[in-house]
Each structure stands twice: as structure tokens, then as C-alpha cells.
Scaffold this motif. Structure first.
Motif, short mmCIF file in Angstrom:
data_model
loop_
_atom_site.label_atom_id
_atom_site.label_comp_id
_atom_site.label_asym_id
_atom_site.label_seq_id
_atom_site.Cartn_x
_atom_site.Cartn_y
_atom_site.Cartn_z
N UNK A 126 -3.85 6.09 -4.66
CA UNK A 126 -3.27 5.51 -5.87
C UNK A 126 -2.27 4.44 -5.43
N UNK A 127 -2.76 3.25 -5.06
CA UNK A 127 -1.93 2.27 -4.36
C UNK A 127 -0.97 1.47 -5.24
N UNK A 128 -1.25 1.36 -6.53
CA UNK A 128 -0.42 0.54 -7.40
C UNK A 128 0.06 1.38 -8.57
N UNK A 129 1.35 1.31 -8.83
CA UNK A 129 1.93 2.05 -9.96
C UNK A 129 2.74 1.08 -10.82
N UNK A 130 2.85 1.41 -12.09
CA UNK A 130 3.67 0.63 -13.01
C UNK A 130 4.85 1.49 -13.42
N UNK A 131 6.04 0.94 -13.29
CA UNK A 131 7.27 1.69 -13.54
C UNK A 131 8.00 1.06 -14.72
N UNK A 132 8.41 1.89 -15.67
CA UNK A 132 9.17 1.40 -16.82
C UNK A 132 10.63 1.24 -16.40
N UNK B 9 4.56 -1.79 -8.55
CA UNK B 9 4.89 -1.53 -7.14
C UNK B 9 3.62 -1.17 -6.39
N UNK B 10 3.42 -1.79 -5.23
CA UNK B 10 2.27 -1.50 -4.37
C UNK B 10 2.71 -0.63 -3.20
N UNK B 11 1.78 0.17 -2.70
CA UNK B 11 2.04 1.00 -1.53
C UNK B 11 2.33 0.09 -0.33
N UNK B 12 3.44 0.30 0.38
CA UNK B 12 3.75 -0.56 1.52
C UNK B 12 2.86 -0.32 2.72
N UNK B 13 2.23 0.84 2.80
CA UNK B 13 1.40 1.15 3.97
C UNK B 13 0.04 0.46 3.89
N UNK B 14 -0.60 0.49 2.70
CA UNK B 14 -1.95 -0.09 2.58
C UNK B 14 -1.94 -1.41 1.82
N UNK B 15 -0.78 -1.87 1.38
CA UNK B 15 -0.63 -3.14 0.67
C UNK B 15 -1.44 -3.17 -0.63
N UNK B 16 -1.55 -2.05 -1.31
CA UNK B 16 -2.20 -2.01 -2.61
C UNK B 16 -3.70 -1.87 -2.58
#
Length: 66
Positions: free
Chosen positions: A17-23, A38-45
Motif C-alpha cells: 500500500x505505497x500511497x496514502x492520503x492524509x486529511x 504521502x508515498x512510501x520512502x522505501x519503494x517510492x510509491x
């Protein structure tokens, strides 16, 4: 005959689940919730990791050219 590529391993940091949206808690002038992505810093999204070569993984040196 089609050749199938093996599936790439799923990222261990985000579990695929590499990309999440935060309110942010703010609202826009038209009443929508303001969000950031926000994208996962390890896999770059991407959600996957790139497999490493066996020589790199075990630390072996490449053979010398002859």
C-alpha cells in the motif's frame, strides 16, 4: 509462446500500500477536506521492491576479465 515475468516482491515497509492520503483537518473554501498524499520512502510509491542480484546480495566479487 508468451513469456511470463515473475511477480516482483511486495515492499516490506508498506506491505503493498505505497500511497496514502492524509486529511489535514482543514477545509477548502468550498467545504472539501484538505488532504495531502504521502508515498512510501522505501519503494517510492510503487509497492514493490527490486530484486537484487545474487552477487550483490552475498557480497561476491565479479570474476576478472581474461
Amino acid at each position: 509462446m508468451p513469456q511470463h515475468t515473475p511477480p516482483r516482491p511486495i515492499c516490506g515497509h508498506c506491505d503493498g500500500f505505497p500511497t496514502v492520503t492524509i486529511t489535514t483537518g482543514q477545509t477548502t473554501p468550498d467545504g472539501q477536506h484538505q488532504t495531502i498524499t504521502a508515498n512510501c520512502p522505501a519503494c517510492h510509491g510503487t509497492g514493490h521492491t527490486t530484486p537484487t542480484r545474487a552477487h550483490t546480495r552475498i557480497g561476491a566479487l565479479a570474476p576478472w576479465p581474461t
